[in-house]
Design a protein around this motif. Structure first.
Motif, short mmCIF file in Angstrom:
data_model
loop_
_atom_site.label_atom_id
_atom_site.label_comp_id
_atom_site.label_asym_id
_atom_site.label_seq_id
_atom_site.Cartn_x
_atom_site.Cartn_y
_atom_site.Cartn_z
N UNK A 105 -8.30 -3.38 -3.81
CA UNK A 105 -8.86 -3.94 -5.05
C UNK A 105 -9.05 -2.90 -6.14
N UNK A 106 -8.65 -1.65 -5.86
CA UNK A 106 -8.77 -0.58 -6.84
C UNK A 106 -7.52 -0.43 -7.71
N UNK A 107 -6.48 -1.20 -7.41
CA UNK A 107 -5.24 -1.09 -8.16
C UNK A 107 -4.20 -0.23 -7.46
N UNK A 108 -2.94 -0.47 -7.81
CA UNK A 108 -1.85 0.17 -7.07
C UNK A 108 -1.80 1.68 -7.26
N UNK A 109 -2.44 2.20 -8.31
CA UNK A 109 -2.39 3.65 -8.56
C UNK A 109 -3.53 4.39 -7.87
N UNK A 110 -4.42 3.71 -7.18
CA UNK A 110 -5.59 4.35 -6.58
C UNK A 110 -5.19 5.34 -5.49
N UNK A 111 -5.82 6.50 -5.45
CA UNK A 111 -5.48 7.51 -4.43
C UNK A 111 -5.64 7.01 -3.00
N UNK A 112 -6.70 6.28 -2.72
CA UNK A 112 -6.93 5.79 -1.36
C UNK A 112 -5.84 4.86 -0.89
N UNK A 113 -5.38 3.99 -1.77
CA UNK A 113 -4.30 3.04 -1.47
C UNK A 113 -3.02 3.79 -1.13
N UNK A 114 -2.66 4.76 -1.94
CA UNK A 114 -1.41 5.48 -1.72
C UNK A 114 -1.48 6.42 -0.52
N UNK A 115 -2.66 6.98 -0.27
CA UNK A 115 -2.82 7.81 0.93
C UNK A 115 -2.68 6.97 2.19
N UNK A 116 -3.22 5.75 2.16
CA UNK A 116 -3.08 4.85 3.31
C UNK A 116 -1.63 4.47 3.54
N UNK A 117 -0.90 4.16 2.48
CA UNK A 117 0.52 3.83 2.61
C UNK A 117 1.29 4.99 3.24
#
Length: 259
Positions: A12-24
């Motif tokens: 829910x933080x948006x596709x550019x969020x660091x946590x999202x990309x680190x998880x991917x």
């Protein structure tokens, strides 16, 4: 590569969020990934869906075993679009996060992170919401990723878990060697006390800005709650059910009153 499991990821933080990309990046080491996340931050959207205007999606990245889309809607919109339009096969697991900020206690009902995870669980797919209690987008994610990997693999390797399954996982802001372990918990009974600050814009129009503080309403043994676990150095895991909000104790009481 096709023998790897498929995992759907949102946030829910948006596709550019660091946590999202680190998880991917972490998950792509052992799974194929399709990720669908909001274009802009959508914190606090809970289980909201978009009905009054169209949704737009665009492909951000496609390489190796990772495909990422940005969606103009809410986290729950992202899940619905993924299952209805974007996925070519059913995923083995859905992940929502890594969220920047806590989703423990009462925050679970407001959380777009957990709203998306719960939505995925309705499709019969195990889902995990992952949140680091530090709101700083530059926070160190090493410990969160370390324990996330363990929890994800524990879930994906078990075929006998109940469905729907939705886990609300929160991580303390500690180094890996400082975390005491993982604790299965119940949700704390704490609530947010709202404080609306009054302001006026340059034209003299009144407006309010939401703030507040957390109030712990636990008056007994707190050691089984997610809030206690986080405050005492544990990763907290709470299995949540958001698809049936029936109060069964009240239902039985009312059967003797309303006839």
């Amino acid at each position: 590569m096709n023998n790897k499991p498929l995992i759907l990821i949102t946030n829910d933080d948006g596709y550019a969020a660091p946590g999202f990309n680190a998880l991917i990046n972490m998950v792509s080491e052992f799974a194929r990934v399709v990720a669908v996340a909001p274009e802009i931050p959508q914190s606090g959207k809970s289980h909201a869906i978009t009905m009054d205007h169209p949704l737009f999606i665009r492909k951000i990245r496609q390489d190796n075993n990772v495909t990422i889309y940005a969606c103009s809607g809410t986290p729950t919109d992202c899940i619905k679009l993924a299952f209805d339009r974007l996925l070519q096969e059913r995923p083995s697991l859905t992940l929502s996060g890594i969220n920047h900020g806590s989703n423990s206690a009462i925050s679970v009902i407001y959380s777009g992170t957990i709203g998306a995870a719960a939505e995925a669980s309705y499709y019969g797919i195990p889902a995990i919401g992952l949140s680091l209690i530090d709101h700083n987008t530059e926070a160190d994610l090493e410990a969160t990723l370390h324990y996330s990997r363990k929890i994800i693999l524990d879930v994906i390797n078990r075929k006998d878990l109940p469905k729907p399954l939705c886990l609300n996982v929160n991580f303390p802001t500690l180094a890996t060697d400082q975390i005491k372990g993982i604790k299965l918990c119940r949700q704390s009974r704490g609530v947010w006390i709202e404080e609306f600050e009054q302001h006026f814009d340059p034209k003299g129009r009144e407006y309010y800005w939401l703030g507040g503080h957390f109030h712990d309403r636990e008056d007994g043994d707190k050691t089984e709650t997610d809030q206690w676990a986080l405050e005492n150095g544990y990763v907290s895991i709470v299995p949540v059910e958001m698809y049936d909000m029936t109060s069964y104790s009240t239902l039985e009481l009312l059967k003797g009153i309303i006839k």
